[in-house]
Scaffold this motif. Structure first.
Motif, short mmCIF file in Angstrom:
data_model
loop_
_atom_site.label_atom_id
_atom_site.label_comp_id
_atom_site.label_asym_id
_atom_site.label_seq_id
_atom_site.Cartn_x
_atom_site.Cartn_y
_atom_site.Cartn_z
N ARG A 101 -38.97 14.26 39.67
CA ARG A 101 -39.94 15.26 40.17
C ARG A 101 -39.52 15.76 41.56
O ARG A 101 -39.55 16.95 41.83
N VAL A 151 -41.18 4.56 36.28
CA VAL A 151 -41.96 5.29 37.29
C VAL A 151 -41.03 5.81 38.38
O VAL A 151 -41.13 6.97 38.79
N THR A 166 -43.74 18.68 36.47
CA THR A 166 -44.46 17.72 35.63
C THR A 166 -43.74 17.54 34.29
O THR A 166 -43.60 16.42 33.81
N ARG A 169 -38.96 8.83 37.08
CA ARG A 169 -39.66 10.11 36.96
C ARG A 169 -40.08 10.66 38.31
O ARG A 169 -40.14 11.88 38.49
N GLN A 170 -40.32 9.76 39.28
CA GLN A 170 -40.63 10.24 40.63
C GLN A 170 -39.42 10.92 41.27
O GLN A 170 -39.54 11.98 41.88
N ARG A 183 -38.27 5.35 28.92
CA ARG A 183 -39.01 4.33 28.17
C ARG A 183 -38.23 3.92 26.92
O ARG A 183 -38.24 2.75 26.53
N ASP A 219 -50.05 12.04 38.12
CA ASP A 219 -49.30 13.30 37.99
C ASP A 219 -48.59 13.42 36.65
O ASP A 219 -48.04 14.46 36.33
N VAL A 220 -48.62 12.35 35.87
CA VAL A 220 -48.01 12.37 34.54
C VAL A 220 -48.79 11.46 33.61
O VAL A 220 -49.15 10.35 33.98
N LEU A 221 -49.10 11.94 32.43
CA LEU A 221 -49.62 11.06 31.38
C LEU A 221 -48.62 11.12 30.24
O LEU A 221 -48.53 12.12 29.54
N ILE A 229 -49.47 5.74 41.23
CA ILE A 229 -48.36 5.05 40.58
C ILE A 229 -48.91 3.98 39.65
O ILE A 229 -49.44 2.97 40.09
N LEU A 230 -48.81 4.27 38.38
CA LEU A 230 -49.42 3.40 37.38
C LEU A 230 -48.33 2.82 36.49
O LEU A 230 -47.66 3.56 35.77
N SER A 231 -48.14 1.52 36.56
CA SER A 231 -47.13 0.91 35.70
C SER A 231 -47.76 0.51 34.37
O SER A 231 -48.97 0.46 34.23
N ASP A 232 -46.91 0.20 33.40
CA ASP A 232 -47.39 -0.24 32.09
C ASP A 232 -48.23 -1.51 32.24
O ASP A 232 -49.26 -1.67 31.58
N ASP A 233 -47.77 -2.42 33.13
CA ASP A 233 -48.49 -3.67 33.35
C ASP A 233 -49.90 -3.40 33.88
O ASP A 233 -50.86 -4.04 33.48
N GLU A 291 -39.83 -1.85 33.01
CA GLU A 291 -40.69 -0.68 32.82
C GLU A 291 -41.08 -0.01 34.14
O GLU A 291 -41.32 1.19 34.16
N ARG A 292 -41.10 -0.77 35.24
CA ARG A 292 -41.48 -0.11 36.50
C ARG A 292 -40.39 0.86 36.98
O ARG A 292 -40.66 1.77 37.77
N ALA A 329 -40.71 15.38 34.83
CA ALA A 329 -41.12 14.00 35.02
C ALA A 329 -41.53 13.36 33.68
O ALA A 329 -41.20 12.21 33.39
N LEU A 330 -42.20 14.14 32.86
CA LEU A 330 -42.66 13.66 31.57
C LEU A 330 -41.48 13.36 30.64
O LEU A 330 -41.44 12.31 29.99
#
Lengths: 133, 124
Positions: free
Chosen positions: A23, A16, A37, A19-20, A48, B52-54, B19-23, A12-13, A40-41
């Motif tokens: 962007r 990130v 944005t 998407r970076q 995912r 910057d993204v949700l 930078i926010l991971s799921d964990d 899962e990391r 990236a979304l």
């Protein structure tokens, strides 16, 4: 034309990271901050799906230039189980993995072009493009 | 990287990093639930200014955090959703329904103060 960027999606990391990179590529190719944005979304949702359903795959990013317009293409590929009912998977609110069920239809909405190719037992490829406005 | 949680009087403030991971998000849910009990907090602020993204996962998890906090007797306010992030959420069809939001930390604190005043002080 810049070289393609490949981001392996195994954890899962990696979502990130993908998407970076998306962007950054969008920013480098003249996309507005809002459109960066959205790119990236869309990448976040599609990457995912790979983690949730196929365990591993790859996101490929490429800058596009054709007949006076610029854009980027995102290709998300996996060799997972494929999608049994692609039409249903494109419907808002449908999900088999307890998510919100907005991933595929949401990504389609925020990008300009969207193509879903899937084959049971073989895998899934999502190709999506967005053009600089 | 774990999300730092600060305590300001009876409010817990979770400062989400860029930078926010799921964990990290799942960890935050557990941390907050525990801290609410230990600190006897009445309010939780999740500050997402740096994000910057949700995406759909983050949105769903934040809703889960807010509901968990509510079950523990604390109100949650999400603050600092940036304009582009808000626009993206609308486009994608993501909803933070049932979760209070405020413009920034200051507004969030003011909201929680009002909510706390109407409930009276927490028993010590």
């Amino acid at each position: 034309m810049s070289a393609e960027i490949r981001v392996p999606i195994e954890h899962e990391r990696d979502i990130v990271t993908a998407r970076q990179r998306g962007r950054e590529l969008a920013a480098a190719n003249g996309f507005s901050s809002t459109d960066q944005t959205l790119v990236a979304l869309a990448i976040s949702e599609i990457a995912r799906n790979i983690v949730s359903y196929a365990k591993r795959g790859e996101v490929m990013l490429l800058a596009l230039e054709e007949t006076g317009r610029r854009g980027i293409v995102v290709i998300a590929r996996d060799e997972g189980p494929g999608i049994a009912d692609p039409e249903l998977a494109m419907k808002d609110g449908y999900s088999t993995a307890k998510s919100l069920g907005v991933g595929l239809p949401g990504a389609k909405r925020v990008m300009d072009e969207f193509k879903l190719e899937t084959q049971l037992g073989k895998g899934t490829t999502v190709t999506m493009k967005k053009w600089v406005r | 990287m774990a999300v730092p949680i600060l305590k300001q009087e009876d409010v817990l403030i979770a400062q989400v990093q860029a930078i926010l991971s799921d964990d990290d998000l799942n960890q935050l849910k557990d941390d907050l639930s525990n801290r609410i009990g230990r600190a006897r907090s009445r309010g939780v602020i999740i500050d997402v200014t740096a994000l910057d993204v949700l995406d759909s996962f983050a949105t769903r998890t934040i809703r889960g955090i807010a509901y968990t906090a509510k079950l523990r007797g604390a109100n949650t306010v999400v603050v600092g959703i940036q304009p582009d992030v808000a626009f993206g959420m609308v486009q994608l069809g993501l909803s933070l329904e049932g979760v209070e939001t405020a413009l920034d930390l200051e507004e969030g604190l003011a909201f929680l103060r009002n909510a706390a005043n109407s409930r009276g002080p927490r028993v010590r």
